[in-house]
Design a protein around this motif. Sequence first.
Motif, short mmCIF file in Angstrom:
data_model
loop_
_atom_site.label_atom_id
_atom_site.label_comp_id
_atom_site.label_asym_id
_atom_site.label_seq_id
_atom_site.Cartn_x
_atom_site.Cartn_y
_atom_site.Cartn_z
N ILE A 99 0.87 -1.18 0.00
CA ILE A 99 0.00 0.00 0.00
C ILE A 99 0.90 1.23 0.00
N PRO A 100 0.70 2.17 -0.91
CA PRO A 100 1.56 3.35 -0.97
C PRO A 100 1.62 4.06 0.38
N THR A 101 2.82 4.45 0.79
CA THR A 101 2.97 5.10 2.09
C THR A 101 2.29 6.46 2.12
N ASP A 102 2.03 7.03 0.96
CA ASP A 102 1.36 8.33 0.93
C ASP A 102 -0.15 8.17 0.69
N HIS A 103 -0.69 7.00 0.99
CA HIS A 103 -2.11 6.75 0.76
C HIS A 103 -2.98 7.71 1.54
N ALA A 104 -2.60 7.99 2.79
CA ALA A 104 -3.38 8.91 3.61
C ALA A 104 -3.44 10.29 2.97
N GLU A 105 -2.33 10.70 2.38
CA GLU A 105 -2.30 12.00 1.71
C GLU A 105 -3.20 12.01 0.47
N VAL A 106 -3.17 10.91 -0.27
CA VAL A 106 -4.02 10.80 -1.46
C VAL A 106 -5.48 10.86 -1.05
N LEU A 107 -5.84 10.12 0.01
CA LEU A 107 -7.21 10.13 0.51
C LEU A 107 -7.64 11.54 0.90
N ASN A 108 -6.76 12.21 1.61
CA ASN A 108 -7.07 13.57 2.07
C ASN A 108 -7.29 14.51 0.89
N PHE A 109 -6.46 14.37 -0.13
CA PHE A 109 -6.59 15.23 -1.31
C PHE A 109 -7.91 14.98 -2.03
N ILE A 110 -8.25 13.70 -2.21
CA ILE A 110 -9.48 13.36 -2.93
C ILE A 110 -10.70 13.88 -2.19
N HIS A 111 -10.76 13.60 -0.89
CA HIS A 111 -11.98 13.89 -0.14
C HIS A 111 -12.07 15.33 0.36
N SER A 112 -11.03 16.11 0.11
CA SER A 112 -11.11 17.55 0.42
C SER A 112 -11.03 18.39 -0.86
N SER A 113 -11.20 17.71 -2.00
CA SER A 113 -11.00 18.38 -3.30
C SER A 113 -12.20 19.16 -3.79
N TYR A 114 -13.36 19.02 -3.14
CA TYR A 114 -14.55 19.67 -3.67
C TYR A 114 -14.39 21.19 -3.70
N GLY A 115 -13.55 21.69 -2.80
CA GLY A 115 -13.30 23.13 -2.78
C GLY A 115 -12.54 23.62 -4.00
N LEU A 116 -11.91 22.69 -4.73
CA LEU A 116 -11.18 23.05 -5.95
C LEU A 116 -12.09 23.18 -7.16
N LYS A 117 -13.32 22.67 -7.04
CA LYS A 117 -14.25 22.73 -8.17
C LYS A 117 -14.69 24.17 -8.41
N PRO A 118 -14.60 24.65 -9.64
CA PRO A 118 -15.08 26.00 -9.94
C PRO A 118 -16.57 26.12 -9.63
N LYS A 119 -16.98 27.24 -9.10
CA LYS A 119 -18.38 27.41 -8.74
C LYS A 119 -19.28 27.36 -9.97
N ALA A 120 -18.74 27.74 -11.11
CA ALA A 120 -19.54 27.74 -12.34
C ALA A 120 -19.74 26.34 -12.91
N LEU A 121 -19.03 25.35 -12.35
CA LEU A 121 -19.22 23.96 -12.78
C LEU A 121 -20.20 23.29 -11.84
N MET A 122 -21.41 23.02 -12.35
CA MET A 122 -22.44 22.40 -11.53
C MET A 122 -22.28 20.89 -11.58
N MET A 123 -21.65 20.35 -10.55
CA MET A 123 -21.35 18.92 -10.51
C MET A 123 -21.44 18.45 -9.07
N SER A 124 -22.09 17.32 -8.83
CA SER A 124 -22.26 16.84 -7.47
C SER A 124 -20.91 16.54 -6.82
N GLU A 125 -20.88 16.60 -5.50
CA GLU A 125 -19.64 16.35 -4.78
C GLU A 125 -19.13 14.93 -5.03
N LEU A 126 -20.05 13.96 -5.07
CA LEU A 126 -19.66 12.57 -5.31
C LEU A 126 -18.97 12.42 -6.67
#
Length: 390
Positions: A81-108
């Motif tokens: 298991i990659p040692t940076d897995h926790a970091e990857v998880l954190n990036f994925i699940h905190s990434s919704y803030g990176l979505k442009p507001k003009a892009l209407m797309m569900s968080e999932l």
Amino acid sequence: MAKQIQTPTDVVRCEWSGNRANAFDTDGNKRTSEITVGARQKAADGNYLLGKFTNKSGKTYWKRWDGEIASPVENSSEVEIPTDHAEVLNFIHSSYGLKPKALMMSELKWKYLIRSAVRGKNIMMTGPAGCGKTMAAKSVVNSLDRPDFYFNLGATQDPRSTLIGNTHFDSKKGTYFAESHFVKAIQTPNSVILLDELSRAHPDAWNILMTVLDYGQRYLRIDESNGTDTIKVADGVTFVATANIGNEYTSTRVMDKALMDRFTIVEMDVLNEADEIELLNYMFPNVDSQVLTNVAKIASLTRIESKSETARITSGISTRTTVELCGLLYDGFSLEEASEVSIYPQYDDTGGVDSERTFVKQIVQKFCDDGSSDDLFNEEEMAEADSDNF
């Protein structure tokens, strides 16, 4: 069991430059594009180095390095298991803030899209025309902060020239081969390559891409002759394609199943009335909110009608069209004028009063007159429209 010392093949330091964390190697060369945004930011904040390591399957990755053992290897037969897995998880699940507001797309779906890109999947964005597929694909590129390349395959007349290159003759050089921009793109580590309008591409383009997109092959063959050199796809390259799939898209081709199987599918949704209103108010804050609401209602009614069993029109108004129309409103056109030039030309006027265009004009006209469509649709139709939107 004795610990196995892992020594990085490369080391970088990270530092802030404005609001961006950049990475530099020991020679001062910029290595920012090779490392995720989150990893660079944490290293810059924590004032520690990042080392480049290789796992058992030959994949390279970056993690914190303090000049000593990164982690013991207890059992080489276990799945690593990659040692940076926790970091990857954190990036994925905190990434919704990176979505442009003009892009209407569900968080999932946004998280699924980001996860697929981070994991190096081939991604295919599907959905009706004008729903934001290309915008979503470009948003992923911006969020990952990686080198990016764009190819509109729907506009390509010569797939071989676009994807491989051409043979040229020069009086001084003689005959020589000039590789395409695509060849350079696939050799760029950690790049994101956008293949726009893949469903409109020539089948020759699909054939060329088969080995490029296959996870077990990942190479491009310059020529079909035996012994011809192949070009390997660099580590970390992600392909993002967009496609319109359906009988209503007459200029598209039926996608090859083998090609489709090489992609992770992310389906874009058609906006409901509430989301359309939110988007239009965000994009055009200086346009009267009630007028924007009427535009969203017009679009919603056409979409519902196009999907009914007794549909009087073949397609609904896309979000791309509503945005274009509202841009005209912002520039001083009336709703009636804006509809005349941006909506009506999309509908067939064959049949006179029974034509699609006449039907859509009737919808628009009611909103131009009094902001209501109650006289055009009976109570049952209006109730159905309201229920379909929630």
